[in-house]
Design an enzyme around this catalytic site. Structure first.
Site, PDB file in Angstrom:
ATOM      1  N   HIS A   1       0.818  -1.221   0.000  1.00  0.00           N
ATOM      2  CA  HIS A   1       0.000   0.000   0.000  1.00  0.00           C
ATOM      3  C   HIS A   1       0.845   1.262   0.000  1.00  0.00           C
ATOM      4  O   HIS A   1       0.356   2.335   0.341  1.00  0.00           O
ATOM      5  CB  HIS A   1      -0.947  -0.005   1.212  1.00  0.00           C
TER       6      HIS A   1
ATOM      7  N   CYS B   1       4.007  13.163  -7.602  1.00  0.00           N
ATOM      8  CA  CYS B   1       3.200  14.226  -8.187  1.00  0.00           C
ATOM      9  C   CYS B   1       1.868  13.657  -8.669  1.00  0.00           C
ATOM     10  O   CYS B   1       1.784  12.513  -9.102  1.00  0.00           O
ATOM     11  CB  CYS B   1       3.957  14.866  -9.367  1.00  0.00           C
TER      12      CYS B   1
HETATM   13  N1  APR Z   1      -0.645  -8.223  17.318  1.00  0.00           N
HETATM   14  C1  APR Z   1      -1.276  -8.840  16.279  1.00  0.00           C
HETATM   15  N2  APR Z   1      -2.473  -8.428  15.773  1.00  0.00           N
HETATM   16  C2  APR Z   1      -3.038  -7.343  16.335  1.00  0.00           C
HETATM   17  C3  APR Z   1      -2.455  -6.649  17.415  1.00  0.00           C
HETATM   18  C4  APR Z   1      -1.211  -7.131  17.894  1.00  0.00           C
HETATM   19  N3  APR Z   1      -0.584  -6.519  18.923  1.00  0.00           N
HETATM   20  N4  APR Z   1      -3.287  -5.597  17.759  1.00  0.00           N
HETATM   21  C5  APR Z   1      -4.342  -5.649  16.907  1.00  0.00           C
HETATM   22  N5  APR Z   1      -4.203  -6.697  16.072  1.00  0.00           N
HETATM   23  C6  APR Z   1      -5.077  -7.116  14.975  1.00  0.00           C
HETATM   24  C7  APR Z   1      -6.520  -6.670  15.114  1.00  0.00           C
HETATM   25  O1  APR Z   1      -7.274  -7.657  15.802  1.00  0.00           O
HETATM   26  C8  APR Z   1      -6.955  -6.566  13.645  1.00  0.00           C
HETATM   27  O2  APR Z   1      -7.503  -7.808  13.180  1.00  0.00           O
HETATM   28  O3  APR Z   1      -4.594  -6.479  13.824  1.00  0.00           O
HETATM   29  C9  APR Z   1      -5.655  -6.313  12.889  1.00  0.00           C
HETATM   30  C10 APR Z   1      -5.572  -4.916  12.317  1.00  0.00           C
HETATM   31  O4  APR Z   1      -6.563  -4.810  11.333  1.00  0.00           O
HETATM   32  P1  APR Z   1      -6.818  -3.404  10.607  1.00  0.00           P
HETATM   33  O5  APR Z   1      -6.838  -2.329  11.613  1.00  0.00           O
HETATM   34  O6  APR Z   1      -7.998  -3.609   9.682  1.00  0.00           O
HETATM   35  O7  APR Z   1      -5.500  -3.170   9.744  1.00  0.00           O
HETATM   36  P2  APR Z   1      -5.120  -3.836   8.373  1.00  0.00           P
HETATM   37  O8  APR Z   1      -5.650  -5.221   8.255  1.00  0.00           O
HETATM   38  O9  APR Z   1      -3.668  -3.644   8.185  1.00  0.00           O
HETATM   39  O10 APR Z   1      -5.896  -2.881   7.314  1.00  0.00           O
HETATM   40  C11 APR Z   1      -5.641  -3.126   5.939  1.00  0.00           C
HETATM   41  O11 APR Z   1      -6.868  -1.099   5.399  1.00  0.00           O
HETATM   42  O12 APR Z   1      -7.180   0.970   6.264  1.00  0.00           O
HETATM   43  C12 APR Z   1      -6.624   0.293   5.197  1.00  0.00           C
HETATM   44  O13 APR Z   1      -4.760   0.734   3.843  1.00  0.00           O
HETATM   45  C13 APR Z   1      -5.142   0.506   5.168  1.00  0.00           C
HETATM   46  O14 APR Z   1      -3.355  -1.111   4.972  1.00  0.00           O
HETATM   47  C14 APR Z   1      -4.573  -0.839   5.634  1.00  0.00           C
HETATM   48  C15 APR Z   1      -5.650  -1.818   5.205  1.00  0.00           C
END
Ligand code: APR
Length: 238
Positions: free
Chosen positions: A115, A123
């Site tokens: 991402h 730009c």
């Molecule tokens: N260790 C492991 N997992 C964890 C921890 C931890 N300490 N803390 C939280 N989590 C888990 C949560 O339970 C959740 O399932 O990490 C996950 C984070 O999920 P999201 O917040 O949805 O993040 P992500 O999956 O990376 O989002 C994907 O969405 O917002 C867009 O572009 C952005 O790259 C991002 C994409």
């Protein structure tokens, strides 16, 4: 079952990590959708889409500047460092959805940023790209061609850079073990990577305190944090 998965890890020639915001949570960087999630305070559609950017580039730049400050003050955690240590024993490729650069700062040598990166800019019109070297005085900053610059990240509704995505599929399709750590697996196409791995007989392991939509497809789901779990994977090789 557990023993057979441990043996698969020990015998692996190549391990692919698919990581998300959760792996940086223990470095103090909030996740998007977890209980402390970023999106709770901001409407995703207001800040992370190309139309939102053109509606209000200053607001989007301010949000990314705030996130960049938070990221620069964060340090890689024991989860990031364990992934680096795995490289002593096995080929490791990290496919991350994160834009914080913490895998690289921890020392991981093969990282694909699906991402984009919070330290990169481009730009909106010409092909200028660069790393952000200092804070901009005026936001939104302008390119030499006169058009506004934007964070070099993938926004909702935008496709991933083709060459990055093709490489990610190749790695996902050619690994012995895939460890999915710290991602809710709700955003495509990154959330299809475990399917490519499964189709090619890889062992799938999930590290997440919460269940995800892919948990039932995993060979092993560990309901714990990445800092508590990933160092244990290193000890399997010792
Ligand atoms: N260790 C492991 N997992 C964890 C921890 C931890 N300490 N803390 C939280 N989590 C888990 C949560 O339970 C959740 O399932 O990490 C996950 C984070 O999920 P999201 O917040 O949805 O993040 P992500 O999956 O990376 O989002 C994907 O969405 O917002 C867009 O572009 C952005 O790259 C991002 C994409």
């Amino acid at each position: 079952m557990f023993e057979s998965v441990i043996k698969k890890i020990r015998d692996a020639k190549k391990i692919v990590l698919v990581t998300g915001a959760g792996i940086s949570q223990e470095s103090g960087i909030p996740t998007f959708r977890g209980k402390d999630g970023l999106w709770r305070n901001h409407d995703a559609m207001k800040l992370a889409t190309i139309s939102a950017f053109y509606d209000n580039p200053k607001l989007v730049w301010e949000w990314y500047n705030e996130r960049r400050k938070n990221i620069f003050s964060a340090e890689p955690n024991l989860g990031h460092k364990a992934i680096v240590e795995l490289e002593k024993f096995v080929k490791v490729v990290v496919l991350t959805q994160n834009i914080d650069g913490l895998h690289q700062r921890a020392g991981s040598t093969e990282v694909l940023e699906l991402h984009g990166s919070i330290v990169k800019i481009k730009c909106t019109v010409c092909d200028f790209k660069n790393n952000i070297l200092t804070e901009f005085i005026h936001i939104p900053p302008l390119c030499k061609c006169g058009n506004i610059l934007r964070p070099d990240v993938v926004w909702f509704g935008e496709s991933l850079p083709q060459e990055v995505w093709q490489q990610a599929i190749i790695h996902a399709s050619n690994c012995d073990v895939m460890i999915v750590a710290g991602t809710s697996l709700v955003v495509s196409p990154a959330n299809t990577l475990p399917i490519y791995a499964k189709q090619n007989n890889a062992t799938l392991i999930e590290i997440n305190p919460e269940e995800t939509i892919m948990s039932s497809n995993m060979d092993l789901s560990i309901r714990n944090t990445s800092v508590m779990t990933l160092p244990e994977f290193v000890s399997i090789f010792k």
